[in-house]
Scaffold this active site. Sequence first.
Site, PDB file in Angstrom:
ATOM      1  CD  GLU A 266      48.848  41.514  42.121  1.00 50.65           C
ATOM      2  OE1 GLU A 266      48.085  42.301  41.815  1.00 50.65           O
ATOM      3  OE2 GLU A 266      49.681  40.921  41.278  1.00 50.65           O
ATOM      4  CB  CYS A 300      41.566  44.822  44.092  1.00 49.37           C
ATOM      5  SG  CYS A 300      41.742  43.318  43.193  1.00 49.37           S
TER       6      CYS A 300
END
Length: 493
Positions: A266, A300
Amino acid sequence: MTNTVTIPTPKTGPAPFPIPTDLWIGGKWVESATKKRVDVFDPSTGKKITDVADCDASDALAAVDAADAAAAAWAATTPRQRAEILRKCYEQIVANIEWLAYLISLENGKALPDARAEVLYSAEFYRWYAEECCHVLGELAMAPASGARIMVQYQPIGIALLITPWNYPAAMATRKIAPALAAGCTVVLKPATETPLTALAVAQIMHDCGVPAGVVNVVTTSKASPLSKAVLHDPRVRKISFTGSTPVGRALLHEAADQVISCAMELGGNAPFIVCKDANLNDALDGAMLAKMRNSGEACTAANRFYVHKDIYKPFTDGMVARMSAIKLGEATDPESTLGPMVNEKAVAKIAELVDDAVAKGAKLLLGGQRLNRPGYYYPPTVLADVPDNADMMKEEIFGPVVSLQSFDDEEEAIRKANDTEYGLAAYVYTQDLKRGLKICEKLEAGMLGLNRGLMSDPAAPFGGVKQSGLGREGSHHGLIEFCEIKYIATNW
Ligand code: NAD
């Protein structure tokens, strides 16, 4: 004797327990073999909170030994047994919300409302995987040609190394631990050096909830690379699940190649936020603030580039300036603050560099843009209009409270610019025409789309990116399958 730190919480009184600051290996708090320590700082003041064990590769391999010793018994528990323990973890985390939120604010610097939201989000992974645990189905089919039976089982993949970032100290850990445990795996968690205390507190809570010794191990270090290298070259380790920056993810993919270890990555993002001319202005502004400012802009999925149709560019820009001006900047644990400091000096310097670069290249500074003269690591809410394509912030993650706006005339051009990045994690679209919105979503190169929504994170949904934003998915049933190996048995009866 175990080293500990007591974190009080002004709102709820005494801490539920002093947080052990050693390594959590095989169900015991142990000092690092090196006896070294690494400092943990409060970003609101720049002052030291405490220190934690600074382990080396030998400690990490001891954690792998512990995970290995616990693996067979944990894999042999029934899904229901695992589910009951995960459910207790959910309940205990929710029961400690105020204290955990305070702890997260203290070591990470996010304001208390963001920290509370993170505690609930992190707890939800336990609840979701407590339920999902009992729903891992196999498959049975008949081979078309031979008539033999094709039987497919999902088995725990094996020991998993989990490496997490500082921006969500609780949620990035539980988003990995919960599905790994649900699948029947044992784990070694390495939290970020900046924010280890939350992970250590979560480990203690999980132990108190009945997670057996060795199933979850936590190692803290200032030297992540030698640690991950040693662990990824131990043949007993079969999975790495990493959340963090793309360059570190890339390096770990190389490390994992030697033992052909399964990788879930990720990584970073550079989310575009497209506002079409028919968007509802207020909804778009609300969504933009959520997508930009949740978690101080240190997410993010944070909107990094706003592309706004020229017909509503002016009111949208004015609206963003008004909303960003209303933010209350202050110490993270101050209940009045809606924005705390950035995590450290390096983060502030990077944001300042990106803003200065954009202004030098022609962007118009409408709000903020100056570093603050106070202790701690603060950067003020900032709005930049007419940011040119060649500004570094259009290509790199800003990871801070900075809105960068650009207008567009032609929708296809906005989509082309939105996709002109190596990243592909999240993207946002605002329009009142659902057909138009879905068409744009299908063309955007991102793993997750917010269509008239500024928030997409949900434990029940597959979280992850395309292109260089990552591999694999967390959350939903996909997140559990990441920790499974598919076994096929060919048989006849
Ligand atoms: P980072 O990559 O610097 O660090 C992440 C973790 O990796 C930390 O635990 C760190 O100690 C460790 N690490 C650093 N160098 C290492 C190495 N050489 N070998 C092994 N481990 C190493 O990232 P960060 O600054 O902590 O977090 C911010 C980044 O994380 C941003 O790029 C953000 O977009 C990304 N992120 C992604 C997601 C997602 O779900 N896609 C979620 C949160 C954050």
